[in-house]
Design a protein around this motif. Structure first.
Motif, PDB file in Angstrom:
ATOM      1  N   LEU A 200       0.854  -1.009  -0.107  1.00 31.30           N
ATOM      2  CA  LEU A 200      -0.098  -0.106  -0.022  1.00 31.30           C
ATOM      3  C   LEU A 200       0.757   1.237   0.087  1.00 31.30           C
ATOM      4  N   ALA A 201       1.838   1.199   0.737  1.00 31.54           N
ATOM      5  CA  ALA A 201       2.847   2.492   0.920  1.00 31.54           C
ATOM      6  C   ALA A 201       3.449   2.607  -0.388  1.00 31.54           C
ATOM      7  N   HIS A 202       3.927   1.444  -1.088  1.00 29.69           N
ATOM      8  CA  HIS A 202       4.615   1.844  -2.459  1.00 29.69           C
ATOM      9  C   HIS A 202       3.514   2.380  -3.387  1.00 29.69           C
ATOM     10  N   LYS A 203       2.250   1.696  -3.615  1.00 28.14           N
ATOM     11  CA  LYS A 203       1.316   2.328  -4.336  1.00 28.14           C
ATOM     12  C   LYS A 203       0.855   3.858  -4.151  1.00 28.14           C
ATOM     13  N   ALA A 204       1.005   4.170  -2.878  1.00 29.10           N
ATOM     14  CA  ALA A 204       0.349   5.426  -2.463  1.00 29.10           C
ATOM     15  C   ALA A 204       1.634   6.515  -3.184  1.00 29.10           C
ATOM     16  N   LEU A 205       2.889   5.932  -2.802  1.00 30.91           N
ATOM     17  CA  LEU A 205       4.110   6.760  -3.263  1.00 30.91           C
ATOM     18  C   LEU A 205       3.942   7.268  -4.648  1.00 30.91           C
ATOM     19  N   MET A 206       3.712   6.012  -5.568  1.00 30.55           N
ATOM     20  CA  MET A 206       3.303   6.134  -7.094  1.00 30.55           C
ATOM     21  C   MET A 206       2.380   7.043  -7.257  1.00 30.55           C
ATOM     22  N   LEU A 207       1.061   7.077  -6.528  1.00 30.36           N
ATOM     23  CA  LEU A 207       0.118   7.977  -6.818  1.00 30.36           C
ATOM     24  C   LEU A 207       0.710   9.425  -6.420  1.00 30.36           C
ATOM     25  N   CYS A 208       1.093   9.593  -5.358  1.00 30.02           N
ATOM     26  CA  CYS A 208       1.742  10.965  -5.092  1.00 30.02           C
ATOM     27  C   CYS A 208       2.592  11.481  -5.987  1.00 30.02           C
ATOM     28  N   TYR A 209       3.384  10.739  -6.452  1.00 31.73           N
ATOM     29  CA  TYR A 209       4.627  11.205  -7.388  1.00 31.73           C
ATOM     30  C   TYR A 209       3.689  11.226  -8.880  1.00 31.73           C
ATOM     31  N   GLY A 210       2.775  10.633  -9.199  1.00 30.19           N
ATOM     32  CA  GLY A 210       1.863  11.164 -10.296  1.00 30.19           C
ATOM     33  C   GLY A 210       1.504  12.211 -10.316  1.00 30.19           C
ATOM     34  N   GLU A 211       1.167  12.772  -9.107  1.00 35.43           N
ATOM     35  CA  GLU A 211       0.510  14.165  -8.884  1.00 35.43           C
ATOM     36  C   GLU A 211       1.429  15.329  -8.869  1.00 35.43           C
ATOM     37  N   GLY A 212       2.842  14.665  -8.714  1.00 33.85           N
ATOM     38  CA  GLY A 212       3.847  15.787  -8.385  1.00 33.85           C
ATOM     39  C   GLY A 212       3.898  16.232  -7.115  1.00 33.85           C
ATOM     40  N   GLY A 213       3.337  15.418  -6.148  1.00 32.41           N
ATOM     41  CA  GLY A 213       3.184  16.090  -4.960  1.00 32.41           C
ATOM     42  C   GLY A 213       4.463  15.601  -3.890  1.00 32.41           C
ATOM     43  N   HIS A 214       4.523  16.136  -2.861  1.00 33.36           N
ATOM     44  CA  HIS A 214       5.404  15.707  -1.930  1.00 33.36           C
ATOM     45  C   HIS A 214       5.310  15.136  -0.554  1.00 33.36           C
ATOM     46  N   SER A 215       3.907  15.036  -0.096  1.00 27.82           N
ATOM     47  CA  SER A 215       3.485  14.419   0.932  1.00 27.82           C
ATOM     48  C   SER A 215       2.317  13.240   0.737  1.00 27.82           C
ATOM     49  N   VAL A 216       2.566  12.061   1.091  1.00 24.45           N
ATOM     50  CA  VAL A 216       1.450  10.835   0.929  1.00 24.45           C
ATOM     51  C   VAL A 216       0.313  11.316   1.878  1.00 24.45           C
ATOM     52  N   SER A 217      -0.957  11.218   1.370  1.00 22.55           N
ATOM     53  CA  SER A 217      -2.326  11.699   2.163  1.00 22.55           C
ATOM     54  C   SER A 217      -3.077  10.702   2.481  1.00 22.55           C
ATOM     55  N   ARG A 218      -3.963  10.775   3.104  1.00 22.36           N
ATOM     56  CA  ARG A 218      -5.051   9.658   3.451  1.00 22.36           C
ATOM     57  C   ARG A 218      -5.587   9.263   2.173  1.00 22.36           C
ATOM     58  N   THR A 219      -6.012  10.211   1.185  1.00 19.50           N
ATOM     59  CA  THR A 219      -6.513   9.913   0.109  1.00 19.50           C
ATOM     60  C   THR A 219      -5.752   8.899  -0.754  1.00 19.50           C
ATOM     61  N   HIS A 220      -4.463   9.081  -0.961  1.00 16.13           N
ATOM     62  CA  HIS A 220      -3.545   8.521  -1.767  1.00 16.13           C
ATOM     63  C   HIS A 220      -3.372   6.898  -1.135  1.00 16.13           C
ATOM     64  N   ILE A 221      -3.519   6.820   0.338  1.00 18.66           N
ATOM     65  CA  ILE A 221      -3.614   5.256   0.646  1.00 18.66           C
ATOM     66  C   ILE A 221      -4.965   4.513   0.395  1.00 18.66           C
ATOM     67  N   GLU A 222      -6.054   5.333   0.507  1.00 18.85           N
ATOM     68  CA  GLU A 222      -7.300   5.144   0.154  1.00 18.85           C
ATOM     69  C   GLU A 222      -7.486   4.505  -1.143  1.00 18.85           C
ATOM     70  N   ALA A 223      -6.842   5.034  -2.340  1.00 16.54           N
ATOM     71  CA  ALA A 223      -6.906   4.755  -3.584  1.00 16.54           C
ATOM     72  C   ALA A 223      -6.064   3.421  -3.649  1.00 16.54           C
ATOM     73  N   ALA A 224      -4.799   3.615  -2.909  1.00  9.29           N
ATOM     74  CA  ALA A 224      -4.149   2.341  -2.995  1.00  9.29           C
ATOM     75  C   ALA A 224      -4.503   0.953  -2.504  1.00  9.29           C
ATOM     76  N   ALA A 225      -5.531   1.248  -1.480  1.00 12.94           N
ATOM     77  CA  ALA A 225      -6.421   0.131  -0.791  1.00 12.94           C
ATOM     78  C   ALA A 225      -7.161  -0.365  -1.718  1.00 12.94           C
ATOM     79  N   ARG A 226      -8.037   0.584  -2.329  1.00 13.41           N
ATOM     80  CA  ARG A 226      -9.005   0.067  -3.429  1.00 13.41           C
ATOM     81  C   ARG A 226      -8.241  -0.980  -4.422  1.00 13.41           C
ATOM     82  N   ASP A 227      -7.220  -0.328  -4.929  1.00 12.18           N
ATOM     83  CA  ASP A 227      -6.434  -0.768  -6.148  1.00 12.18           C
ATOM     84  C   ASP A 227      -6.241  -2.497  -5.557  1.00 12.18           C
ATOM     85  N   THR A 228      -5.885  -2.331  -4.394  1.00 10.23           N
ATOM     86  CA  THR A 228      -5.049  -3.916  -4.016  1.00 10.23           C
ATOM     87  C   THR A 228      -6.362  -4.669  -3.802  1.00 10.23           C
ATOM     88  N   MET A 229      -7.539  -4.079  -3.161  1.00  8.53           N
ATOM     89  CA  MET A 229      -8.653  -5.056  -2.936  1.00  8.53           C
ATOM     90  C   MET A 229      -9.337  -5.477  -4.223  1.00  8.53           C
TER      91      MET A 229
END
Length: 299
Positions: free
Chosen positions: A238-267
């Motif tokens: 989940l942390a790896h996917k969240a970092l990928m999402l954050c990177y895709g946005e160009g952001g520098h801080s992983v948020s709850r939203t990133h984790i939620e999206a990563a969790a949905r994808d993993t499920m």
């Protein structure tokens, strides 16, 4: 992919066991201490159990790396082997030269001679078996007989079993009750606690080279714990996917939203779905950044 963006030397949340990332949480440290005390006391059988993804293989590798020069270690990662093949695997780990068609008597004699030779050098031999719940019952009995090899002072071979909880049920079988009775040290490796998970994430980031203040927000860590249950392998995914999402946005801080999206994808993946991570729902956030880096996450 995202390492340079976040100031990392490498991706911090890989699922391949790497002892440089070993995290000494209270539970994992207790398990490691149990292993070290038991082996140094010369116990014949030691058992470590834990659910899938709780870090048994990483603990096994850390344990072998920690033993020191007074020990010789043998490692069998896939023990779903009939008894003779298991003995051949042990002989191979101990670097015993054998004839191609060696019979059972000569095989056991060669192992005995090698163990005696190592004992004569002041070495203790420890056999670590991963995924031990997969060992056939007949092979379990062969392992028990191997631990009968001993000098007047100590066992010539110690065996550490790392397995899922199914191993406990197998050891309850009447046919191998003698082996179960010989397990004098055991430990069950559980998931990370909420506080430990926070330290775990920070630890892996530091090992990977992160020098900033905080990359995962408090809300992200809370959601990460809820989604993973504290199981390290799921945390890493989940942390790896969240970092990928954050990177895709160009952001520098992983948020709850990133984790939620990563969790949905993993499920979705666990249900054998072959669809992409739900970009449509995150399109407004990712479209510009993803286009600029030419990146997308696929199965």
């Amino acid at each position: 992919m995202y390492a340079a963006h976040f100031g990392l030397r490498e991706a911090p949340f890989g699922i391949t066991p790497d002892t440089s990332y070993f995290f000494g949480s209270p539970r994992s440290q207790e398990a490691l201490n149990t292993l070290l005390v038991a082996t140094r006391n010369g116990e014949g059988f030691i058992k470590i159990t834990g659910e899938v993804g709780t870090g048994k293989t990483l603990l096994c590798r850390k344990f072998m790396a920690t033993l020191g020069e007074g020990f010789v270690t043998a490692y069998i990662p896939n023990p779903f082997l009939e008894a003779r093949t298991l003995m051949l695997a042990l002989a191979d780990e101990l670097e015993i030269a054998l004839d191609k068609d060696v019979d059972q008597h000569r095989l056991l004699k060669a192992i005995m001679e090698r163990l005696l030779g190592l004992a004569g050098q002041g070495k203790r031999v420890v056999l670590c078996i991963d995924e031990a719940q997969a060992i056939p019952v007949e092979s379990m009995e062969a392992l028990r007989l191997l631990t009968n090899l001993e000098t007047e002072k100590r066992k010539l071979l110690q065996i550490v079993l790392f397995g899922q909880p199914e191993l406990n049920r197998k050891l309850e079988l009447e046919s191998i009750r003698q082996l179960a009775q010989r397990i004098t040290f055991h430990y069950h490796l559980g998931p990370l606690s909420r506080d430990d998970l926070d330290f775990y994430v920070a630890h892996r980031l530091r090992v990977a080279g992160f020098t900033g203040a905080r990359l995962f927000s408090g809300g992200a860590v809370a959601r990460l714990y809820k989604a993973s249950g504290g199981v390290p392998r799921l945390v890493n995914i989940l942390a790896h996917k969240a970092l990928m999402l954050c990177y895709g946005e160009g952001g520098h801080s992983v948020s709850r939203t990133h984790i939620e999206a990563a969790a949905r994808d993993t499920m979705a993946t666990s249900r054998k779905s072959r669809r992409l991570l739900p970009w449509a729902a995150l399109g407004a956030l990712l479209a510009g950044a993803a286009a600029s880096v030419g990146w997308a996450m696929t199965r």
